[in-house]
Scaffold this motif. Structure first.
Motif, short mmCIF file in Angstrom:
data_model
loop_
_atom_site.label_atom_id
_atom_site.label_comp_id
_atom_site.label_asym_id
_atom_site.label_seq_id
_atom_site.Cartn_x
_atom_site.Cartn_y
_atom_site.Cartn_z
N VAL A 107 -4.20 8.71 2.90
CA VAL A 107 -3.32 8.72 1.73
C VAL A 107 -2.23 9.75 1.99
N PHE A 108 -0.98 9.31 1.87
CA PHE A 108 0.19 10.17 2.09
C PHE A 108 0.89 10.37 0.75
N VAL A 109 0.81 11.58 0.20
CA VAL A 109 1.45 11.89 -1.08
C VAL A 109 2.78 12.59 -0.80
N THR A 110 3.86 12.04 -1.29
CA THR A 110 5.15 12.67 -1.03
C THR A 110 5.35 13.90 -1.90
N VAL A 111 6.03 14.89 -1.35
CA VAL A 111 6.49 16.04 -2.13
C VAL A 111 7.99 15.95 -2.36
N ASP A 112 8.54 14.76 -2.10
CA ASP A 112 9.98 14.51 -2.25
C ASP A 112 10.17 13.18 -2.98
N PRO A 113 9.73 13.10 -4.25
CA PRO A 113 9.72 11.80 -4.94
C PRO A 113 11.10 11.22 -5.20
N THR A 114 12.14 12.04 -5.19
CA THR A 114 13.48 11.52 -5.43
C THR A 114 13.89 10.54 -4.33
N ARG A 115 13.69 10.91 -3.08
CA ARG A 115 14.05 10.03 -1.97
C ARG A 115 12.92 9.09 -1.59
N ASP A 116 11.68 9.53 -1.75
CA ASP A 116 10.54 8.71 -1.32
C ASP A 116 10.10 7.77 -2.44
N THR A 117 10.85 6.70 -2.59
CA THR A 117 10.49 5.66 -3.54
C THR A 117 9.28 4.90 -3.01
N PRO A 118 8.62 4.09 -3.83
CA PRO A 118 7.50 3.29 -3.33
C PRO A 118 7.88 2.45 -2.11
N GLU A 119 9.09 1.89 -2.11
CA GLU A 119 9.51 1.06 -0.98
C GLU A 119 9.66 1.87 0.30
N VAL A 120 10.25 3.06 0.18
CA VAL A 120 10.41 3.93 1.35
C VAL A 120 9.05 4.35 1.89
N LEU A 121 8.13 4.70 0.99
CA LEU A 121 6.79 5.09 1.41
C LEU A 121 6.06 3.95 2.09
N ALA A 122 6.20 2.74 1.57
CA ALA A 122 5.53 1.59 2.18
C ALA A 122 6.00 1.38 3.61
N ASP A 123 7.30 1.49 3.83
CA ASP A 123 7.83 1.34 5.18
C ASP A 123 7.31 2.43 6.10
N PHE A 124 7.26 3.66 5.59
CA PHE A 124 6.80 4.80 6.38
C PHE A 124 5.32 4.65 6.76
N THR A 125 4.47 4.42 5.78
CA THR A 125 3.04 4.36 6.08
C THR A 125 2.68 3.14 6.93
N ASP A 126 3.33 2.02 6.68
CA ASP A 126 3.04 0.81 7.47
C ASP A 126 3.41 0.99 8.93
N SER A 127 4.35 1.87 9.21
CA SER A 127 4.76 2.10 10.60
C SER A 127 3.70 2.87 11.38
N PHE A 128 2.75 3.49 10.66
CA PHE A 128 1.70 4.26 11.31
C PHE A 128 0.35 3.55 11.31
N HIS A 129 -0.05 3.02 10.16
CA HIS A 129 -1.40 2.42 10.09
C HIS A 129 -1.51 1.60 8.80
N PRO A 130 -2.13 0.43 8.86
CA PRO A 130 -2.28 -0.39 7.64
C PRO A 130 -3.19 0.23 6.59
N ASP A 131 -4.03 1.18 7.00
CA ASP A 131 -4.95 1.81 6.06
C ASP A 131 -4.49 3.18 5.59
N ILE A 132 -3.20 3.46 5.74
CA ILE A 132 -2.62 4.66 5.14
C ILE A 132 -1.76 4.21 3.96
N ARG A 133 -2.02 4.80 2.81
CA ARG A 133 -1.39 4.40 1.56
C ARG A 133 -0.46 5.49 1.08
N GLY A 134 0.75 5.13 0.69
CA GLY A 134 1.71 6.11 0.20
C GLY A 134 1.71 6.22 -1.31
N LEU A 135 1.84 7.43 -1.81
CA LEU A 135 1.89 7.67 -3.25
C LEU A 135 3.09 8.55 -3.60
#
Length: 206
Positions: A107-135
């Motif tokens: 689970v990857f929790v952003t400390v920068d919610p202004t730039r890290d929208t759900p869509e940005v987080l999905a792209d980021f976590t998917d680039s590393f592993h399908p079982d890492i979830r962004g919040l």
């Protein structure tokens, strides 16, 4: 695992120390897990309930998210160095755990919610592993989750509204369903070490 390159402005050291010393220490569960845990330290309680927003834009609680052994990390997707390195390490550890028949997640929790929208987080976590979830979430939601896990972070968004950096502590927390926080990993822990200690904990509680 797909490779991804992150570069933004001039690299800055991500802070794991505050004023030269840790701003907090950790109290681990001990007891039945004592043989599995890292170096002995003491201090205040770590972890607790949170409410954040997942990659689909839905509000979720910690009970809904932490349903299996979890490598929990606080960072941000614009991070130029430490966050992608730590996330890649955690992704490899998840693969090593899967080889041992242990189901776990990141689970990857952003400390920068202004730039890290759900869509940005999905792209980021998917680039590393399908079982890492962004919040992500509101500033208040992120602050509450970070405070529960004693995470230090400071935005430098007054320097540049688009390409600012964020100082933050960079521990990975091992969290178990119902039991909560049990251990943490520093940035220098290898994928093998993360997987080995996690497997030891999972075996001990089963």
């Amino acid at each position: 695992m797909k490779a991804r390159t992150f570069a933004i402005g001039s690299a800055a050291a991500v802070l794991a120390l505050v004023g030269g010393t840790f701003a907090w220490t950790v109290a681990r569960s001990g007891g039945d897990l004592a043989d599995c845990l890292g170096g002995q330290v003491a201090g205040g309680a770590i972890g607790g309930p949170f409410e954040l927003v997942d990659e689909a834009g839905a509000t979720v609680t910690s009970e809904e998210v932490l349903t299996e052994p979890t490598l929990l990390y606080f960072g941000y997707t614009f991070c130029p160095d430490v966050c992608p390195l730590d996330t890649a390490r955690n992704a490899t550890a998840l693969d090593l755990l899967a080889e041992r028949g242990i189901e776990a997640q990141g689970v990857f929790v952003t400390v920068d919610p202004t730039r890290d929208t759900p869509e940005v987080l999905a792209d980021f976590t998917d680039s590393f592993h399908p079982d890492i979830r962004g919040l992500s979430g509101t500033t208040e939601q992120v602050d509450a989750a970070a405070k529960a896990y004693k995470v230090y972070y400071q935005l430098h968004d007054d320097e540049d509204p688009d390409y600012y950096l964020v100082d933050h502590s960079n521990f990975t927390y091992l969290v178990l369903p119902e039991r909560g926080f049990v251990d943490f990993f520093r940035a220098d822990a290898s994928p093998d070490a993360v997987a080995e200690r996690t497997a030891c904990v999972v075996d001990a509680v089963n």
